[in-house]
Design a protein around this motif. Sequence first.
Motif, PDB file in Angstrom:
ATOM      1  N   LEU A  90      -5.632  16.470  -4.907  1.00  0.00           N
ATOM      2  CA  LEU A  90      -6.047  15.591  -4.846  1.00  0.00           C
ATOM      3  C   LEU A  90      -5.965  14.530  -5.488  1.00  0.00           C
ATOM      4  N   GLU A  91      -5.930  14.106  -6.218  1.00  0.00           N
ATOM      5  CA  GLU A  91      -5.068  13.550  -7.553  1.00  0.00           C
ATOM      6  C   GLU A  91      -3.603  13.570  -7.689  1.00  0.00           C
ATOM      7  N   ARG A  98      -5.101   8.149  -0.472  1.00  0.00           N
ATOM      8  CA  ARG A  98      -5.492   7.682   0.528  1.00  0.00           C
ATOM      9  C   ARG A  98      -6.504   8.151   1.402  1.00  0.00           C
ATOM     10  N   ASP A  99      -6.227   9.008   1.458  1.00  0.00           N
ATOM     11  CA  ASP A  99      -7.387   9.783   1.813  1.00  0.00           C
ATOM     12  C   ASP A  99      -8.962   9.320   1.421  1.00  0.00           C
ATOM     13  N   VAL A 185      -8.400   3.763 -12.133  1.00  0.00           N
ATOM     14  CA  VAL A 185      -6.568   3.621 -12.733  1.00  0.00           C
ATOM     15  C   VAL A 185      -5.750   3.562 -12.504  1.00  0.00           C
ATOM     16  N   THR A 186      -5.725   5.300 -11.352  1.00  0.00           N
ATOM     17  CA  THR A 186      -3.500   5.425 -10.825  1.00  0.00           C
ATOM     18  C   THR A 186      -4.141   3.535  -9.953  1.00  0.00           C
ATOM     19  N   ASN A 187      -4.664   3.178  -9.884  1.00  0.00           N
ATOM     20  CA  ASN A 187      -5.007   1.411  -8.388  1.00  0.00           C
ATOM     21  C   ASN A 187      -4.281   0.437  -9.255  1.00  0.00           C
ATOM     22  N   VAL A 232      -8.005  -3.023  -1.398  1.00  0.00           N
ATOM     23  CA  VAL A 232      -7.117  -1.849  -2.107  1.00  0.00           C
ATOM     24  C   VAL A 232      -6.589  -0.954  -1.671  1.00  0.00           C
ATOM     25  N   GLN A 233      -6.593  -1.107  -0.657  1.00  0.00           N
ATOM     26  CA  GLN A 233      -5.725  -0.394   0.467  1.00  0.00           C
ATOM     27  C   GLN A 233      -4.615  -0.918   1.022  1.00  0.00           C
ATOM     28  N   GLU A 234      -5.004  -1.999   1.624  1.00  0.00           N
ATOM     29  CA  GLU A 234      -4.023  -3.613   1.358  1.00  0.00           C
ATOM     30  C   GLU A 234      -2.530  -3.274   0.009  1.00  0.00           C
ATOM     31  N   VAL A 235      -3.203  -3.369  -0.830  1.00  0.00           N
ATOM     32  CA  VAL A 235      -2.633  -4.174  -2.197  1.00  0.00           C
ATOM     33  C   VAL A 235      -1.411  -2.392  -2.602  1.00  0.00           C
ATOM     34  N   LEU A 236      -2.121  -1.375  -2.142  1.00  0.00           N
ATOM     35  CA  LEU A 236      -2.308  -0.128  -2.772  1.00  0.00           C
ATOM     36  C   LEU A 236      -0.556   0.336  -1.491  1.00  0.00           C
ATOM     37  N   GLU A 237      -0.614   0.131  -0.205  1.00  0.00           N
ATOM     38  CA  GLU A 237       0.235   0.528   0.727  1.00  0.00           C
ATOM     39  C   GLU A 237       1.525  -0.798   0.338  1.00  0.00           C
TER      40      GLU A 237
END
Length: 255
Positions: A90-91, A98-99, A185-187, A232-237
């Motif tokens: 998962l990591e 994303r999930d 941390v990753t994000n 967070v999802q928006e920026v990571l995309e």
Amino acid sequence: MGFDQIRQRRLSDDIVEQLEGMILEGTLKSGERLPAERALAEQFGVSRPSLREAIQKLAAKGLLVSRQGGGNYVVESLGSTFSDPLLHLLESNPEAQRDLLEFRHTLEASCAYYAALRATDVDRERLTAAFEELQDCYARHDEVSRAEEGAADAEFHLAIAEASHNAVLLHTIRGLFDLLKRNVVTNIGGMYKQRAETRDMLISQHRDLYQAIVEGHAEQAREISSRHILYVQEVLEEVRQEVQRMARAERRKGM
């Protein structure tokens, strides 16, 4: 008409019930050591043989483990939602990351809603301490590592789960705690590079979430939590798309 005989309840069963309740509500945490037998027997107002019998029953259920000369502990694996190999997958998998964010979107919004409804004064004190620790990390961002900030962020969300007084939500969050911490941390590294306003946005979102919960605004807390994860999802995309563009540019450069 026949009647079943009433089985006399043993004192150890009452002790088992109380300790199970403490584990379920999160008062006793995974890996935590129980007080010494003498002290615990005094707290319950029971004899040490009755206490030992209760501890043996809980050990047989897989809830406690006794260590030679080291006391009794809540099992480390309690609440482990996924196995270590699955956690690694998962990591390391971008799609799984994303999930995980989608899962957090549903889970943490519910935690925030119920925390605003049910938080006690003690819960609000713990949440305030976690929030202040996170704010301190933001204030000292040049001195604080990503790991420290990620841990403070995850602790803040764990405090919200504890304040929800929902045992299933709490143990799910606890079982995923290490994964959530590493996910944060990753994000944040990529997010801070992608958008200059990200740090200020996260500070504002966490402050608004904290205030909505301590003031008891349940629907507002749920909406803010949901908006936080969506951001967070928006920026990571955006980060993902930028990485793809850079990779394409490098491939063209090499042709």
